[in-house]
Design a protein around this motif. Structure first.
Motif, short mmCIF file in Angstrom:
data_model
loop_
_atom_site.label_atom_id
_atom_site.label_comp_id
_atom_site.label_asym_id
_atom_site.label_seq_id
_atom_site.Cartn_x
_atom_site.Cartn_y
_atom_site.Cartn_z
N PHE A 271 -23.94 52.49 89.47
CA PHE A 271 -22.70 51.73 89.30
C PHE A 271 -21.49 52.65 89.34
O PHE A 271 -20.48 52.35 89.99
N SER A 272 -21.58 53.78 88.64
CA SER A 272 -20.46 54.73 88.60
C SER A 272 -20.14 55.24 90.00
O SER A 272 -18.96 55.30 90.39
N ARG A 273 -21.17 55.58 90.76
CA ARG A 273 -20.94 56.07 92.13
C ARG A 273 -20.31 54.98 93.00
O ARG A 273 -19.34 55.24 93.73
N ALA A 274 -20.86 53.76 92.91
CA ALA A 274 -20.35 52.66 93.74
C ALA A 274 -18.92 52.30 93.35
O ALA A 274 -18.09 51.99 94.21
N MET A 275 -18.63 52.36 92.04
CA MET A 275 -17.29 52.01 91.57
C MET A 275 -16.27 53.03 92.05
O MET A 275 -15.14 52.67 92.42
N LYS A 276 -16.65 54.29 92.06
CA LYS A 276 -15.74 55.33 92.54
C LYS A 276 -15.40 55.12 94.01
O LYS A 276 -14.26 55.31 94.45
N ILE A 277 -16.41 54.70 94.79
CA ILE A 277 -16.18 54.43 96.21
C ILE A 277 -15.18 53.28 96.37
O ILE A 277 -14.27 53.33 97.21
N SER A 278 -15.33 52.24 95.55
CA SER A 278 -14.42 51.09 95.63
C SER A 278 -13.00 51.47 95.21
O SER A 278 -12.02 51.02 95.82
N LEU A 279 -12.89 52.29 94.18
CA LEU A 279 -11.56 52.67 93.69
C LEU A 279 -10.83 53.57 94.68
O LEU A 279 -9.60 53.61 94.70
N ARG A 280 -11.60 54.30 95.50
CA ARG A 280 -10.95 55.12 96.52
C ARG A 280 -10.31 54.27 97.60
O ARG A 280 -9.42 54.70 98.30
N LEU B 201 -7.15 37.45 99.92
CA LEU B 201 -6.21 36.81 100.83
C LEU B 201 -6.62 35.39 101.19
O LEU B 201 -5.81 34.47 101.15
N GLN B 202 -7.90 35.21 101.54
CA GLN B 202 -8.33 33.88 101.97
C GLN B 202 -8.20 32.83 100.87
O GLN B 202 -7.59 31.77 101.10
N PRO B 203 -8.75 33.07 99.65
CA PRO B 203 -8.59 32.03 98.63
C PRO B 203 -7.15 31.78 98.23
O PRO B 203 -6.77 30.64 97.92
N ILE B 204 -6.29 32.80 98.23
CA ILE B 204 -4.89 32.58 97.88
C ILE B 204 -4.17 31.78 98.97
O ILE B 204 -3.32 30.93 98.68
N LEU B 205 -4.52 32.02 100.23
CA LEU B 205 -3.96 31.21 101.31
C LEU B 205 -4.39 29.75 101.17
O LEU B 205 -3.59 28.83 101.37
N TYR B 206 -5.66 29.53 100.85
CA TYR B 206 -6.13 28.16 100.60
C TYR B 206 -5.35 27.55 99.44
O TYR B 206 -4.97 26.36 99.47
N PRO C 245 -9.07 50.61 97.29
CA PRO C 245 -8.84 49.33 96.62
C PRO C 245 -8.30 48.24 97.54
O PRO C 245 -8.17 47.09 97.12
N ALA C 246 -7.97 48.59 98.76
CA ALA C 246 -7.43 47.59 99.69
C ALA C 246 -8.40 46.44 99.88
O ALA C 246 -7.99 45.29 100.11
N TRP C 247 -9.71 46.72 99.79
CA TRP C 247 -10.70 45.67 99.99
C TRP C 247 -10.62 44.61 98.90
O TRP C 247 -10.96 43.45 99.14
N VAL C 248 -10.20 44.98 97.71
CA VAL C 248 -10.03 44.00 96.64
C VAL C 248 -8.94 43.01 97.01
O VAL C 248 -9.07 41.80 96.82
#
Length: 253
Positions: free
Chosen positions: A11-20, A30-35, A22-25
């Protein structure tokens, strides 16, 4: 306990990859907010239609968007695992003593954290549009997103590890996810559908989760729809994790 310690490391390794990155978050939101912005206001006129579920338009629409986020937000995480397989990460896993269950659980927990953060932002945005719901109902809605994330991420990782190809994974996802979305009543309640379509939607387990989330946003926790949706979500999560763990054990042993 070793399995959970190993899961924490993954989890720690995967979370670090995501935090590097964050644009994917943001991209996932985008799609649900547009809806929410472009489709939600239309439902306010439909709310008076006979057959529309109890509650106002936002109490019906926002829970559906949360379920959509849980479904689509985690369904595509398998692409990252295919990339890891191609770069040799999965091959290196074969020689580690780490629990195969932990290899799956650590990744899934990262995906759940990302989904819940996205869902929280979506709810806050919906409040600005006019959503009014009890706090405990909102919290249960976030919990359902997390449970759906466990289900879809586990199945996505298992499918990706079996197929090992984006060319096969992408069309399979699109073929599966489109009817699931349409028959779950995410966009429009299935209570407005003709009888044959409503009956067909009852075959889709995610339709019960949508109904349960809507009951929670009304604060109707004693409703059969809420109980059925909660049970179905829990069962799907158990099935998804079981399937994912079996595939991980087979493919990384």
């Amino acid at each position: 306990m070793n399995a959970f310690r190993d899961a924490g490391l993954v989890f720690s390794r995967a979370m670090k990859i995501s935090l590097r990155n964050p644009a994917w978050v943001v991209i996932g939101l985008l799609q649900p907010i547009l809806y929410l912005a472009l489709f939600g206001p239309l439902l306010q006129r439909v709310a008076s239609t006979p057959g529309f579920p109890p509650g106002d338009a936002w109490q019906v629409f926002v829970p559906g968007l949360l379920v959509q986020l849980g479904l689509f937000g985690a369904a595509f995480v398998g692409f990252g695992l295919i990339a890891e397989y191609r770069s040799g990460v999965i091959e290196r896993m074969r020689v580690t003593p780490m629990s195969r269950f932990a290899l799956l659980l650590g990744r899934v927990l990262r995906d759940v954290v990302v989904l819940v953060v996205q869902a929280l932002v979506l709810v806050i945005t919906a409040v600005a549009f006019g959503l009014r719901a009890p706090l405990d109902g909102i919290l249960i809605g976030l919990l359902l997103v997390g449970v759906l994330g466990i289900t879809m991420a586990s199945v996505s990782y298992a499918t990706a590890l079996v197929l090992k190809s984006e060319d096969a994974f992408a069309p399979l996802l699109n073929t599966f996810m489109l009817p699931v979305m349409l028959l779950s009543g995410i966009m429009l309640p299935m209570s407005l559908a003709p009888g044959w379509l409503y009956n067909l939607s009852r075959v889709n387990p995610f339709s019960y989760v949508v109904d349960g989330a809507r009951a929670a946003f009304r604060g109707d926790f004693a409703a059969g729809a809420f109980l059925a949706g909660s049970v179905v979500a829990a069962v799907l999560a158990v099935v998804g994790v079981t399937l994912g763990t079996r595939v991980f054990r087979r493919e990384t042993s």
